[in-house]
Design a protein around this motif. Structure first.
Motif, PDB file in Angstrom:
ATOM      1  N   THR A   1       0.864  -1.187   0.000  1.00 48.67           N
ATOM      2  CA  THR A   1       0.000   0.000   0.000  1.00 48.67           C
ATOM      3  C   THR A   1       0.894   1.228   0.000  1.00 48.67           C
ATOM      4  OG1 THR A   1      -1.625  -1.259   1.288  1.00 48.67           O
ATOM      5  CG2 THR A   1      -1.938   1.130   1.129  1.00 48.67           C
ATOM      6  N   LEU A   2       0.955   1.902  -1.137  1.00 50.85           N
ATOM      7  CA  LEU A   2       1.896   3.001  -1.340  1.00 50.85           C
ATOM      8  C   LEU A   2       1.157   4.327  -1.471  1.00 50.85           C
ATOM      9  CD1 LEU A   2       4.213   1.297  -4.001  1.00 50.85           C
ATOM     10  CD2 LEU A   2       4.536   1.379  -1.511  1.00 50.85           C
ATOM     11  N   ALA A   3       1.570   5.299  -0.678  1.00 48.05           N
ATOM     12  CA  ALA A   3       0.989   6.639  -0.718  1.00 48.05           C
ATOM     13  C   ALA A   3       2.094   7.647  -0.983  1.00 48.05           C
ATOM     14  CB  ALA A   3       0.275   6.955   0.596  1.00 48.05           C
ATOM     15  N   GLY A   4       1.700   8.780  -1.518  1.00 46.96           N
ATOM     16  CA  GLY A   4       2.686   9.823  -1.786  1.00 46.96           C
ATOM     17  C   GLY A   4       2.014  11.169  -1.970  1.00 46.96           C
ATOM     18  N   ARG A   5       2.806  12.124  -2.409  1.00 44.69           N
ATOM     19  CA  ARG A   5       2.296  13.460  -2.714  1.00 44.69           C
ATOM     20  C   ARG A   5       2.826  13.880  -4.076  1.00 44.69           C
ATOM     21  NH1 ARG A   5       4.656  17.084   0.347  1.00 44.69           N
ATOM     22  NH2 ARG A   5       3.073  18.690   0.298  1.00 44.69           N
ATOM     23  N   VAL A   6       1.975  14.535  -4.834  1.00 45.05           N
ATOM     24  CA  VAL A   6       2.314  15.005  -6.174  1.00 45.05           C
ATOM     25  C   VAL A   6       1.883  16.458  -6.293  1.00 45.05           C
ATOM     26  CG1 VAL A   6       1.687  14.796  -8.629  1.00 45.05           C
ATOM     27  CG2 VAL A   6       2.198  12.740  -7.286  1.00 45.05           C
ATOM     28  N   TRP A   7       2.705  17.270  -6.921  1.00 43.14           N
ATOM     29  CA  TRP A   7       2.312  18.659  -7.189  1.00 43.14           C
ATOM     30  C   TRP A   7       1.454  18.691  -8.441  1.00 43.14           C
ATOM     31  CZ3 TRP A   7       2.684  22.987  -4.325  1.00 43.14           C
ATOM     32  CH2 TRP A   7       2.348  24.191  -4.940  1.00 43.14           C
ATOM     33  N   LEU A   8       0.256  19.271  -8.315  1.00 42.15           N
ATOM     34  CA  LEU A   8      -0.656  19.392  -9.445  1.00 42.15           C
ATOM     35  C   LEU A   8      -0.662  20.835  -9.947  1.00 42.15           C
ATOM     36  CD1 LEU A   8      -3.792  17.319  -8.312  1.00 42.15           C
ATOM     37  CD2 LEU A   8      -1.906  16.595  -9.783  1.00 42.15           C
ATOM     38  N   PRO A   9      -0.083  21.112 -11.099  1.00 46.26           N
ATOM     39  CA  PRO A   9      -0.035  22.495 -11.601  1.00 46.26           C
ATOM     40  C   PRO A   9      -1.415  23.129 -11.763  1.00 46.26           C
ATOM     41  CG  PRO A   9       1.490  21.116 -12.817  1.00 46.26           C
ATOM     42  CD  PRO A   9       0.675  20.193 -11.972  1.00 46.26           C
ATOM     43  N   GLN A  10      -2.409  22.332 -12.205  1.00 43.61           N
ATOM     44  CA  GLN A  10      -3.745  22.887 -12.420  1.00 43.61           C
ATOM     45  C   GLN A  10      -4.401  23.313 -11.121  1.00 43.61           C
ATOM     46  OE1 GLN A  10      -2.837  19.751 -12.876  1.00 43.61           O
ATOM     47  NE2 GLN A  10      -4.473  18.254 -12.490  1.00 43.61           N
ATOM     48  N   ALA A  11      -3.967  22.712 -10.001  1.00 36.76           N
ATOM     49  CA  ALA A  11      -4.499  23.081  -8.692  1.00 36.76           C
ATOM     50  C   ALA A  11      -3.575  24.050  -7.967  1.00 36.76           C
ATOM     51  CB  ALA A  11      -4.716  21.838  -7.840  1.00 36.76           C
ATOM     52  N   ASN A  12      -2.386  24.251  -8.531  1.00 35.78           N
ATOM     53  CA  ASN A  12      -1.360  25.084  -7.892  1.00 35.78           C
ATOM     54  C   ASN A  12      -1.104  24.645  -6.465  1.00 35.78           C
ATOM     55  OD1 ASN A  12       0.586  27.150  -7.997  1.00 35.78           O
ATOM     56  ND2 ASN A  12      -0.796  28.622  -7.023  1.00 35.78           N
ATOM     57  N   GLY A  13      -1.106  23.312  -6.258  1.00 34.32           N
ATOM     58  CA  GLY A  13      -0.910  22.784  -4.929  1.00 34.32           C
ATOM     59  C   GLY A  13      -0.703  21.280  -4.969  1.00 34.32           C
ATOM     60  N   PRO A  14      -0.519  20.670  -3.793  1.00 34.92           N
ATOM     61  CA  PRO A  14      -0.217  19.238  -3.719  1.00 34.92           C
ATOM     62  C   PRO A  14      -1.459  18.366  -3.667  1.00 34.92           C
ATOM     63  CG  PRO A  14      -0.035  20.205  -1.558  1.00 34.92           C
ATOM     64  CD  PRO A  14      -0.411  21.326  -2.483  1.00 34.92           C
ATOM     65  N   ALA A  15      -1.294  17.128  -4.120  1.00 38.48           N
ATOM     66  CA  ALA A  15      -2.335  16.117  -3.997  1.00 38.48           C
ATOM     67  C   ALA A  15      -1.778  14.931  -3.231  1.00 38.48           C
ATOM     68  CB  ALA A  15      -2.813  15.667  -5.374  1.00 38.48           C
ATOM     69  N   VAL A  16      -2.601  14.334  -2.369  1.00 39.51           N
ATOM     70  CA  VAL A  16      -2.266  13.048  -1.762  1.00 39.51           C
ATOM     71  C   VAL A  16      -2.642  11.981  -2.776  1.00 39.51           C
ATOM     72  CG1 VAL A  16      -2.761  11.460   0.138  1.00 39.51           C
ATOM     73  CG2 VAL A  16      -2.638  13.925   0.561  1.00 39.51           C
TER      74      VAL A  16
END
Length: 390
Positions: free
Chosen positions: A18-33
């Protein structure tokens, strides 16, 4: 920084865990879990606004598994877009898998690293003096303290012997005494992830990587998973004075965590984490290669003991915390002149790996050359509110 791929990131069993992380989403101008699965990367921020919130679930692995999320891309493409030199800022890239948790670290938890701290202290930050002092310290206390339990009668006897020989050290106190060294490594949200540059203070001339297991702990003190970490260390700063610990440890981009958070489930448990072997490889542009490893099984204090010494009635962490467990790795291989030992050079590529956790890869630069940290707690809260996620 070379372009990374999935093989430079995932555990040996791929996405079985079970792998989780964070990604920067340019369209949201912020991070996603995100959840990282065999068929791609899925945004689960609508269910878990932060990694901290995910870790607060009664069973984080089960909760993430039951959350479908929104597909945002292939892991290969996101990883390949992470290195700062090659990044297309209109596309997603990978972040460190930690957000609101306090960044804590335990020090002097392995016998060999404890000896090196004593040597740093006596050398007063001068690498030229280290080799002779290393021989003297080893003569006095030996080089195998792995069976010595901190705080035990045997440890207290050794302490008295060393005091009588005027050889006691503050590092031996936290290494074999009853109280562990636990300190705040860096500010919340300041960590860098795999593929990013890691930072060294520009005035440091004697420094090293520290490959470590990083535990993720909920506000209730429950250990829910782990990742790899590089507790970048400045031996010259701390060697001059232990009061310079904050400057030796906390600089821009000096806390690296990744590549992903592996939550505990049937495929990876705390007992598995206790047996982890963590490898280190440093490759320099000058052709220098350094290899090392750190075996969690040889730690002097059990991970649960370190967690219990961090959280409890005397100290709470409402958003949870992550805890670097320390390292047994002590770099003594000469890089330049004989007796000078190891220190980083610009553009060293550091790879920290474990079969169950994947690889954490960073390029070393001075902290003022690394990307400045600009997205803090206030910015995260504002961004999540604008996206109607909190």
């Amino acid at each position: 920084m070379t372009t990374l791929s999935v093989k430079d990131l995932l555990p040996e069993d791929g996405t079985r865990g079970t792998l989780a992380g964070r990604v920067w989403l340019p369209q949201a101008n912020g991070p996603a879990v995100v959840a990282v699965r065999g068929d791609g990367v899925f945004d689960v921020t609508a269910r878990f606004p932060t990694i901290s919130a995910l870790c607060e679930e009664d069973n984080p692995a089960k909760a993430l598994g039951l959350t479908k999320g929104e597909w945002i891309g292939d892991l290969d493409a996101i990883v390949a877009n992470t290195a700062p030199d090659q990044r297309d800022r209109q596309k997603p890239w990978l972040l460190a898998p930690v957000d609101l948790q306090t960044l804590k670290a335990a020090g002097v938890t392995f016998a060999i690293s404890m000896l090196e701290r004593v040597i740093e202290e006596r050398a007063k930050g001068n690498p030229a003096s280290a080799e002779a002092i290393r021989k003297e310290v080893t003569r006095l206390i030996g080089d195998d303290l792995s069976k010595l339990k901190p705080g035990s009668d045997q440890a207290m006897h050794l302490k008295q012997v060393l005091i009588d020989q005027n050889a006691w050290s503050q590092y031996l106190e936290v290494g074999i005494g009853p109280d562990a060294e636990v300190f705040t490594k860096a500010p919340t949200l300041s960590s860098v992830g795999t593929g990013m540059d890691a930072g060294l203070h520009p005035k440091s001339t004697w420094n090293n990587p520290e490959p470590e297991l990083v535990l993720f702990v909920s506000s209730r003190g429950k250990i829910v998973g782990g990742a790899l970490g590089n507790d970048v260390n400045l031996r010259d700063f701390e060697g001059r004075s232990a009061l310079l610990l904050s400057k030796a440890k906390d600089n821009n981009a000096s806390c690296a965590i990744g590549p992903l958070l592996r939550l505990f489930d049937d495929s990876f448990t705390l007992d598995d984490a206790r047996k982890l072997d963590i490898s280190l490889n440093v490759k320099g542009a000058d052709g220098f290669v350094l290899d090392g490893h750190s075996s969690i099984s040889k730690i002097s204090r059990d991970p649960t003991d370190l967690v219990e010494q961090t959280i409890g009635k005397v100290h709470q962490y409402p958003d949870g915390f992550v805890l670097f467990l320390g390292t047994m790795f002590a770099p003594v291989k000469d890089r330049d002149a004989p007796g000078q030992g190891f220190t980083h050079k610009r553009d060293d590529i550091v790879t920290i790996a474990a079969p169950q956790l994947g690889k954490l890869v960073n390029r070393m630069r001075t902290s003022d050359e690394c990307e400045p940290w600009t997205f803090g707690i206030g910015a995260l809260m504002k961004n999540l509110a604008q996206r109607k996620l909190i």
